[in-house]
Design an enzyme around this catalytic site. Structure first.
Site, PDB file in Angstrom:
ATOM      1  N   LYS A 107      -7.708   8.620  11.654  1.00 16.04           N
ATOM      2  CA  LYS A 107      -8.420   7.520  11.008  1.00 16.04           C
ATOM      3  C   LYS A 107      -9.404   6.833  11.948  1.00 16.04           C
ATOM      4  O   LYS A 107     -10.263   6.079  11.504  1.00 16.04           O
ATOM      5  CB  LYS A 107      -7.435   6.522  10.409  1.00 16.04           C
ATOM      6  CG  LYS A 107      -6.685   7.126   9.229  1.00 16.04           C
ATOM      7  CD  LYS A 107      -5.894   6.100   8.456  1.00 16.04           C
ATOM      8  CE  LYS A 107      -5.231   6.722   7.248  1.00 16.04           C
ATOM      9  NZ  LYS A 107      -4.018   7.500   7.626  1.00 16.04           N
TER      10      LYS A 107
HETATM   11  C1  LIG Z   1      -3.473   8.274   6.636  1.00 11.95           C
HETATM   12  C2  LIG Z   1      -2.821   9.465   7.185  1.00 11.95           C
HETATM   13  C3  LIG Z   1      -2.646  10.625   6.409  1.00 11.95           C
HETATM   14  C4  LIG Z   1      -3.079  10.682   4.965  1.00 11.95           C
HETATM   15  O1  LIG Z   1      -4.477  10.688   4.824  1.00 11.95           O
HETATM   16  P1  LIG Z   1      -5.162  10.294   3.438  1.00 11.95           P
HETATM   17  O2  LIG Z   1      -6.619  10.312   3.688  1.00 11.95           O
HETATM   18  O3  LIG Z   1      -4.656   8.935   3.059  1.00 11.95           O
HETATM   19  O4  LIG Z   1      -4.731  11.326   2.441  1.00 11.95           O
HETATM   20  C5  LIG Z   1      -2.073  11.727   7.014  1.00 11.95           C
HETATM   21  N1  LIG Z   1      -1.649  11.691   8.297  1.00 11.95           N
HETATM   22  C6  LIG Z   1      -1.786  10.600   9.058  1.00 11.95           C
HETATM   23  C7  LIG Z   1      -1.283  10.620  10.446  1.00 11.95           C
HETATM   24  C8  LIG Z   1      -2.374   9.452   8.539  1.00 11.95           C
HETATM   25  O5  LIG Z   1      -2.506   8.371   9.294  1.00 11.95           O
END
Ligand SMILES: *Cc1c(COP(=O)(O)O)cnc(C)c1O
Length: 434
Positions: A107
């Site tokens: 993210k």
């Molecule tokens: C947020 C997150 C996900 C999921 O991603 P999305 O875009 O919400 O589907 C998967 N793995 C990790 C480590 C995350 O932080």
């Protein structure tokens, strides 16, 4: 380029408005009016390009009309101040390591990009302070808080479910201070997300302050995630592998997967996608049956995927003209229990000496299940295993090292405001803490 709402009953808006507003007034999600197709020569040559060059090419295609090129190029380079390597785990199976950024999760890419783009728009307009609201199941909060830390003209409110995120995750957004405020909600992630949505619908609040969202509903967060799909492919192409490439994505709110689907629509020659779910598998159910039944989330060890009502589902429907047939042709889905995820972490560590985090492990499992022998499979390793230290250590029966940058957060003092899952209380806190 303009942006329209998936609900089709709000006016189209500029990029600036879509980024500052987050959610459309009809509660829909903004989509770009067109999806640019990159030239064939770009794909023929892609193996020669580095991450920044690739990301700039993709960014210019989407945002080039709205942001001067030198500024946009700068935003891209500032965002991607870390590598995203593709690592071979087994024959035919590669991990795209998305966890080399400041908060050790994928993210960072979207959050850092959005912070820089929003700051550009706020400064350009000399606008009043913008309040960014973000609900987190763990990793979003840390990525957004760190991405926005100290950015002028912006105050960030992180809403997180009390007791449902790991200590390391919590430390990453409750210890920062400055323009970052942590609200500890007595509820689930879905409650946090509902509070954020209610705030955007509250007329009085919106008259009083400039609110925006940094969840993956924001176009400035989810679109940049397409950069690394191109880069993943480039790294395989460099090794002479360019056909039958498939991607497995650990999925929660589906922002990451949607960005991959955008990359494919822009011409990236990948064959298909796999959506990996934990026990919160409403999307897998939809792929299988055509029926979409959101429900409250349940807690798992891959907690960033504990989402019962994935917000970007609307974007996927929209992208494929609501055709279940078309969607299920491009994406297949699998689900895994905590026990299966744990045994994958253990097995891969033993067999390949590669350490997975629970989210990457889920995507690895889905790839193992869904990949044909002729296909080259990439799974997205979305978090560093040390972010889930206890879980991972109990799987491999061994202590693991915490990277320096991650350990630093744990040494600071936690500061959060506890709140019930009640809109009136949340609204009051927002006003008081602004
Ligand atoms: C947020 C997150 C996900 C999921 O991603 P999305 O875009 O919400 O589907 C998967 N793995 C990790 C480590 C995350 O932080």
């Amino acid at each position: 380029m303009n942006y329209y709402s998936t609900n089709q009953s709000a006016p189209v808006v500029s990029l600036r408005e879509a980024v500052v507003k987050g959610l459309a007034p009809d509660k829909g999600l903004y989509m770009p009016e067109s999806i640019p197709h990159l030239p064939e020569v770009f794909f023929d040559e892609i193996g020669r390009f580095g991450l920044i060059t690739i990301a700039r090419t993709v960014a210019r295609a989407f945002f080039g009309e709205d942001i001067p090129q030198t500024k946009l190029d700068e935003i891209v380079a500032d965002t991607l101040n870390f590598d995203i390597p593709l690592v071979k785990v087994e024959d035919g199976i590669y991990a795209l390591e998305l966890f080399h950024g400041p908060t050790f999760a994928f993210k960072d890419v979207g959050a850092r990009f959005m912070a820089r783009m929003l700051s550009y728009f706020v400064q350009e307009q000399r606008q009043e302070e913008v309040k960014v609201l973000v609900a987190t199941s763990g990793d979003t909060g840390s990525a957004v808080a760190n991405g926005f830390l100290g950015v002028k003209g912006i105050r960030v409110f992180v809403l997180y479910p009390s007791g449902k995120v790991s200590d390391i995750q919590e430390a990453q957004f409750t210890t920062l201070g400055k323009n970052i405020v942590a609200l500890e909600i007595d509820g689930t992630f879905d409650d946090c997300q509902a509070l954020v949505k209610s705030a955007f619908m509250d007329e009085e609040l919106n008259l009083q302050m400039n609110l925006t969202s940094a969840n993956s509903i924001n176009v400035a967060r989810f679109l940049p995630q397409s950069f690394y799909y191109f880069y993943a492919y480039a790294q395989l192409a460099r090794q002479g592998i360019s056909t039958d490439v498939i991607l497995s994505v650990p999925s929660g709110n589906l922002g990451n997967l949607t960005a991959g689907l955008f990359a494919k629509r822009m011409g990236l020659p990948v064959k298909r996608f796999i959506a990996a779910n934990n026990r919160n598998d409403v999307f897998r159910e939809y792929l299988q049956s055509g029926k979409y039944t959101p429900r409250p989330s349940v807690q798992t060890i891959a907690n960033a995927m504990d989402v019962g009502s994935p917000s970007n589902f609307e974007r996927i429907l929209n992208l494929y003209g609501h055709s279940h047939e078309a969607i299920s042709k491009d994406i297949s889905g699998y689900r895994f229990s905590d026990e299966e995820i744990q045994s994958a972490i253990k097995g891969v560590y033993k067999g390949s000496n590669y350490l997975l985090d629970p989210h990457g492990a889920c995507a690895y499992l889905a790839l193992k299940k869904g990949r044909k022998a002729s296909e080259a499979g990439i799974f997205l390793a979305t978090a560093h295993p040390a972010k889930f230290k206890e879980t991972v250590e109990s799987c491999i029966a061994k202590e693991i090292e915490i990277p320096k940058g991650l350990g630093a957060f744990m040494k600071q003092k936690k500061q959060s405001y506890p709140l019930p899952r009640n809109f009136a209380a949340f609204k009051k806190a927002l006003i008081n803490l602004s």
